[in-house]
Design a protein around this motif. Structure first.
Motif, short mmCIF file in Angstrom:
data_model
loop_
_atom_site.label_atom_id
_atom_site.label_comp_id
_atom_site.label_asym_id
_atom_site.label_seq_id
_atom_site.Cartn_x
_atom_site.Cartn_y
_atom_site.Cartn_z
N PRO A 85 4.12 40.69 64.92
CA PRO A 85 2.90 41.51 65.07
C PRO A 85 2.95 42.82 64.30
O PRO A 85 1.92 43.42 64.02
N TRP A 86 4.15 43.29 63.96
CA TRP A 86 4.27 44.57 63.25
C TRP A 86 4.19 44.42 61.73
O TRP A 86 4.22 45.40 61.01
N HIS A 90 1.22 49.77 56.02
CA HIS A 90 0.75 49.07 57.23
C HIS A 90 1.89 48.95 58.25
O HIS A 90 1.70 49.22 59.43
N GLN A 142 2.59 52.33 59.83
CA GLN A 142 1.53 52.66 60.79
C GLN A 142 1.73 51.85 62.08
O GLN A 142 1.61 52.38 63.18
N ALA A 143 2.02 50.57 61.91
CA ALA A 143 2.13 49.70 63.08
C ALA A 143 3.34 50.07 63.95
O ALA A 143 3.21 50.19 65.17
N THR A 189 4.91 52.86 64.17
CA THR A 189 4.84 54.21 64.76
C THR A 189 3.63 54.34 65.69
O THR A 189 3.37 55.42 66.21
N GLY A 190 2.89 53.26 65.90
CA GLY A 190 1.67 53.35 66.70
C GLY A 190 0.69 54.32 66.05
O GLY A 190 -0.03 55.04 66.73
N SER A 191 0.68 54.36 64.73
CA SER A 191 -0.15 55.31 63.96
C SER A 191 0.10 56.74 64.44
O SER A 191 -0.82 57.53 64.55
N SER A 192 1.33 57.05 64.75
CA SER A 192 1.67 58.39 65.26
C SER A 192 2.94 58.89 64.58
O SER A 192 3.92 59.22 65.24
N LEU A 193 2.89 58.96 63.26
CA LEU A 193 4.08 59.39 62.51
C LEU A 193 4.55 60.77 62.97
O LEU A 193 5.74 61.04 63.06
N TYR A 194 3.56 61.63 63.29
CA TYR A 194 3.88 62.99 63.74
C TYR A 194 4.66 63.00 65.05
O TYR A 194 5.36 63.96 65.34
N ALA A 195 4.51 61.93 65.86
CA ALA A 195 5.17 61.90 67.17
C ALA A 195 6.57 61.33 67.11
O ALA A 195 7.29 61.33 68.09
N GLU A 211 10.21 54.43 74.37
CA GLU A 211 9.38 55.19 75.29
C GLU A 211 10.04 55.28 76.67
O GLU A 211 9.41 55.08 77.70
#
Lengths: 335, 176
Positions: free
Chosen positions: A18-19, A70, A73-74, A76-82, A202
């Motif tokens: 899926p990633w 892609h 993004q996938a 990192t959950g579209s959260s590269l900053y996090a 997480e």
């Protein structure tokens, strides 16, 4: 009937699909089943061929920059900053314990510290596997008489011989009460500096590390062991890759507090010059009672020898053969 | 020559239809500034969540949705957040799909939507400071569009409503 480990490796591949961009996922699934089943790593490099390795190394069609983007993004959950802390370490852990190593352009601070990584051009997806119950064959030499506790131990072995895998299974069996019949379930604390033992995603360990096990993720070893000692009052502290005199001092502090320590160290043998001084420190402080030497024979992992604190060989542990190690490999948690 | 009952019914239908069209256009013009303002507020929440809390994007989008709860703008962000929870989904895909789905309900012109679609291309793909800068730029653009939408509303909202009725009357007269 297919080999149990084979089924599970194919499952590991399916769980990372899926990633990946759809066309790359399709291409991987079109590979012969023998290649899929033996797959250990998937490497994507911008504008270069897709590489898969395991029982066989293969190059497939070229990966585009957009496809790498892609994947980033996938994962990192579209959260590269996090995930900047993870980027500084160079890898991100996915659900299921799979690890994605990243390489790109590194930005540095004025103090020459790595701040973050941008323009990521390479991803290396390492498929995670776990091994169950192999550690139980060490019970005869690690459980104290009358099951009054666990002896402190250090696993010594070269890279890729299964040190972390063995530590993980020790945590699971000791923290679940299944290590030995004489031994009750113990409170285990893992100081997981490189997030390799428990592979937390997480805050949740992606490997089964035992029901009474607490994980301090991404913490420096010395400070982490001290924190866990104070905060979680464990019976056993487990950590990976100790390496210098500071680490040896922290291990001595742990055992002085009446808590058992189990760790690992890179080294080809107990006479290895790189670790000789460290082993001498650990023996002098009486912090480690058992040295477990492991290696790899062919495709199998194996316990080679066990020594006590006087470096006398200890016998009584189960067969040195690791047959069953490979056969018991399977992924513990599937996303 | 008298007007038949069919003509009366037809005229009423035409008048009702043009009035409703006029009313719909007027409503869209009336609601657009409010929705653009809500969009800006949600983007400011997104900016705080990303810039200060470093919250994962799906959580940040959920908070942005909460800031506009019960409105089409809130629904847009909620949908994007829900799509993003699926493994392997990306901000671009989820936000673009949500904008196309809710654009009309949010009374957005294509140019308004384009601001969000452009933002989606880089959302979550850079470090926090770049994200904040990019969100600020989008907010500034939407604020400018809100000011323009307010001017349009003041000038045309009543005009469209009246025009709808008048157009109906003209058509009825021509038909009769």
């Amino acid at each position: 009937m297919p080999h149990p480990s084979i089924e599970c490796r194919d499952h590991a591949l399916r769980s990372v699909l899926p990633w990946l961009p759809q066309d790359i996922a399709d291409e991987l699934m079109r590979l012969p089943s023998a290649i899929r089943e033996g797959m250990e790593e998937i490497r994507l490099r911008a504008e270069r061929p897709l590489e898969v390795s395991g029982i066989e190394q293969m190059l497939l069609k070229k990966v585009t920059r957009a496809q790498i983007s892609h994947v980033v993004q996938a994962i990192t959950g579209s959260s590269l900053y996090a995930v900047e802390a993870e980027l500084r370490r160079g890898y991100i852990t996915l659900p299921g314990g799979h690890r994605v190593g990243l390489a790109g352009h590194v930005s540095q601070s004025a103090q020459a510290q790595i701040e973050t990584m941008t323009q990521i051009g390479s991803c290396n997806i390492r498929l995670a596997r776990a091994v169950l119950n192999f550690s139980r064959r060490l019970a005869p030499i690690l459980v104290k008489p009358q099951g009054s506790g666990i002896r402190s131990a250090l696993i010594v072995g070269p890279p890729r011989t299964g040190k972390t895998t063995l530590l993980r299974d020790l945590a699971r069996t000791i923290g679940s009460g299944s290590f030995d019949r004489r031994l009750p379930r113990l409170r285990v604390a893992i100081v997981d500096e490189r997030s390799e033992i428990a592979a937390c995603h997480e805050g949740v360990p992606q490997f089964d590390v035992g029901i009474s096990t607490d994980v301090l993720d991404a913490a420096p070893k010395i400070a982490g062991m001290s924190m866990m000692l104070r905060a979680m009052s464990p019976d056993v502290i487990i950590t990976d890759e100790i390496g210098d005199a500071g680490d040896a001092g922290a291990v001595a502090d742990v055992t002085r507090a009446g808590v058992s320590f189990i760790g690992s160290i890179h080294g080809g043998s107990l006479a290895d010059v790189r670790i000789r001084h460290l082993l001498a420190d650990l023996r002098a402080s009486g912090a480690v009672e058992r040295f477990i030497l492991i290696g790899r024979s062919g495709s199998e992992f194996a316990i080679q020898n066990v020594y006590d604190e006087t470096l006398r060989e200890v016998t009584g542990w189960a067969s040195p053969s690791s047959s069953g190690w490979e056969a018991q490999q399977y992924l513990l948690r599937q996303p | 020559m008298g007007i038949s009952i069919e003509q009366w019914v037809g005229s009423a239908a035409v008048l009702a239809a043009t009035t409703l069209i006029g009313q719909a256009l007027a409503n869209r013009i009336r609601d657009r500034p409010t929705n653009l303002r809500r969009l800006c507020s949600s983007l400011r929440v997104l900016q705080t969540e990303i810039g200060f809390r470093r919250a994962p994007l799906r959580d940040a989008l959920t908070r942005a949705a909460t800031a506009a709860r019960g409105t089409p703008v809130g629904q847009l962000f909620q949908d994007a957040a829900e799509t993003l929870t699926k493994p392997g989904s990306t901000a671009v895909d989820s936000l673009v799909a949500a904008v196309h789905k809710h654009r009309h309900a949010c009374s957005m012109e294509m140019e308004d939507a384009q601001v969000i679609l452009d933002l989606a291309q880089s959302l979550g793909a850079t470090g926090a400071s770049d994200q904040v800068a990019s969100l600020q730029a989008s907010i500034a653009m939407l604020e400018a569009r809100e000011r323009e939408a307010l001017a349009v509303r003041d000038r045309f909202a009543r005009v469209y409503r009246t025009l709808g009725i008048l157009a109906g009357v003209v058509v009825v007269i021509l038909l009769i």
